[in-house]
Design an enzyme around this catalytic site. Structure first.
Site, PDB file in Angstrom:
ATOM      1  N   ASP A 159       0.806  -1.218   0.000  1.00  0.00           N
ATOM      2  CA  ASP A 159       0.000   0.000   0.000  1.00  0.00           C
ATOM      3  C   ASP A 159       0.845   1.277   0.000  1.00  0.00           C
ATOM      4  OD1 ASP A 159       1.029  -0.119   2.599  1.00  0.00           O
ATOM      5  OD2 ASP A 159      -0.832  -0.925   3.414  1.00  0.00           O
ATOM      6  N   GLU A 205      -0.749  -8.904  -1.217  1.00  0.00           N
ATOM      7  CA  GLU A 205      -1.219  -8.408   0.079  1.00  0.00           C
ATOM      8  C   GLU A 205      -2.445  -7.518  -0.112  1.00  0.00           C
ATOM      9  OE1 GLU A 205       1.322  -7.576   3.958  1.00  0.00           O
ATOM     10  OE2 GLU A 205       1.033  -5.712   2.842  1.00  0.00           O
ATOM     11  N   GLU A 249      -1.786   5.001   3.410  1.00  0.00           N
ATOM     12  CA  GLU A 249      -1.833   3.599   2.983  1.00  0.00           C
ATOM     13  C   GLU A 249      -3.255   3.088   2.712  1.00  0.00           C
ATOM     14  OE1 GLU A 249       0.007   4.826   5.383  1.00  0.00           O
ATOM     15  OE2 GLU A 249       2.028   3.940   5.385  1.00  0.00           O
ATOM     16  N   HIS A 257       6.999   4.371  14.043  1.00  0.00           N
ATOM     17  CA  HIS A 257       7.376   5.219  12.922  1.00  0.00           C
ATOM     18  C   HIS A 257       6.180   5.811  12.183  1.00  0.00           C
ATOM     19  CE1 HIS A 257       6.238   1.638  10.631  1.00  0.00           C
ATOM     20  NE2 HIS A 257       6.149   2.416   9.583  1.00  0.00           N
ATOM     21  N   ARG A 265       3.316   7.766  10.485  1.00  0.00           N
ATOM     22  CA  ARG A 265       3.139   9.204  10.323  1.00  0.00           C
ATOM     23  C   ARG A 265       2.076   9.745  11.275  1.00  0.00           C
ATOM     24  NH1 ARG A 265       2.845   8.948   5.400  1.00  0.00           N
ATOM     25  NH2 ARG A 265       4.786   9.837   4.631  1.00  0.00           N
ATOM     26  N   HIS A 302      13.786   4.992  13.944  1.00  0.00           N
ATOM     27  CA  HIS A 302      13.515   5.175  12.519  1.00  0.00           C
ATOM     28  C   HIS A 302      14.318   6.356  11.979  1.00  0.00           C
ATOM     29  CE1 HIS A 302      11.127   5.928   8.839  1.00  0.00           C
ATOM     30  NE2 HIS A 302      10.814   4.666   8.924  1.00  0.00           N
TER      31      HIS A 302
END
Length: 370
Positions: free
Chosen positions: A95, A117, A131, A210, A212, A243
């Site tokens: 994604d 996926e 995503e 990590h 967003r 990260h």
């Protein structure tokens, strides 16, 4: 049949490499692996680890890139490749923005697009962002939908997608089981960096953050919870790969760097991550891939998100959605760190994400050309 396989980020590379190897070994297919460079060095490191070279490298990553600028460069670069290579099939994974643009352009060009996926959903376009939007766009133009689980396949059917929906398992399990059998220089280096991992009498907790949507107040809350747990469990080691996004380090370092049993380390290479998972007692994460990999090593997972597109693990009992509130994270982690029965119940749950044969199943379906 020529198959163009598009990879942009490290997770995509991990999950696409087993498929690339499988297709490359077949006489009826020509596999072409394209690296967009969305996450340049992290993706390349995975290819190097598995001994795979990209056939095409667009090297598009720019410092400070935005979704808008990245999308524009991906559109221009991938358009040229599709025109030059004339693939019969385009495979995208997951994604990411690379996957979404690749799937969209493949549809425009009249290629059959396979989505590896497929079918993951939270139902909320803002979480995870972008995503959830990306994977829905890919679904609209895909010919094959390679769902990792029965639940993901059902998500597609509930949206009216009924043709060419195949439940194949997740290719990340193929990659993880393969890497677990190898002793690499990266794994050996961890003996020096984190020697306590080889102490079977101790406990280690892996923490990865990590996303967003978590950066900022939520991530500060997660870090505060880890700090409280580290104080409560002074003999337990908390390993936090930081990260590379500077915004992540800016939040977690000031909160955690003074604690002796919290180890803030550089991002782990894939072989090191698999080694870490094989030694961990518990995982705290907002990552998607780790939710799928950890059950293969009988490690319970607490998911640091308010919503997840991977509810199969929750339903199977191997993971638990705990959100980002510090009090909730501490409570749930405390139970698993202190109660052997509660830990064993999660650790011994069946892995719903596959048996390591997903790549073979995808190859067989493609060879039949439905």
């Amino acid at each position: 049949m020529k198959v163009l396989m598009i990879v942009g980020t490290r997770p995509e590379a991990i999950k696409m490499i087993p498929v690339y190897r499988t297709l490359s070994a077949r006489e009826d297919m020509t596999a072409c692996l394209l690296l967009t460079g969305q996450h340049r060095e992290m993706a390349r490191s995975v290819l190097d680890l598995f001994g795979v070279n990209a056939d095409i490298d667009l090297d598009l990553m720019e410092h400070g890139q935005t979704l808008l600028s990245l999308s524009a460069r991906l559109t221009a670069g991938l358009s040229r490749v599709i025109v030059d290579e004339q693939p019969d099939v385009i495979l995208v994974q997951g994604d990411t923005t690379s996957a979404m643009i690749g799937g969209m352009l493949g549809f425009y060009a009249g290629c059959r697009v396979g989505h590896i996926e497929a079918g993951l959903r939270t139902g909320n376009l803002a979480s995870p962002f972008p995503e959830e939007f990306n994977r829905r766009v890919i679904t609209l133009g895909a010919h094959w939908h390679f769902a990792p689980t029965a639940a993901a396949a059902e998500n597609l059917r509930s949206e009216g997608i009924t043709l060419n929906v195949h439940t194949v398992g997740n290719t990340v399990i193929d990659a993880a089981l393969d890497m677990a059998d190898q002793m690499t220089p990266g794994k050996a280096a961890m003996f020096d960096q984190l020697p306590f991992l080889d102490d079977s009498s101790g406990k280690s907790v892996l923490v990865t953050v990590h996303r967003r949507e978590n950066i900022g107040t939520r991530m500060a809350g997660i870090a505060a919870a880890v700090g409280e747990l580290a104080t409560l469990h002074s003999s337990t080691h908390f390993v936090v790969p930081v990260h590379p996004n500077p915004a992540v380090g800016a939040v977690v370092r000031p909160i955690l760097e003074s604690l002796e049993n919290v180890h803030l380390i550089a991002p782990l290479y894939y072989d090191q991550m698999i080694y870490m998972l094989s030694r961990a007692f518990l995982v705290l994460t907002d990552s998607g891939g780790i939710q799928e990999e950890a059950p293969s090593f009988n490690v319970p997972v607490l998911v640091l998100r308010n919503e997840s597109e991977r509810m199969e693990g929750v339903d199977a009992g191997c993971s638990r959605l705990v959100g980002t509130e510090p009090s909730c994270i501490v409570k749930e982690a405390q139970t698993l760190l202190s109660d052997p029965v509660a830990h064993a119940m999660m650790a011994n749950s069946a892995n719903p994400y596959g048996d390591g044969c997903a790549s073979q199943k995808i190859a067989q379906i493609l060879s039949g050309i439905e």
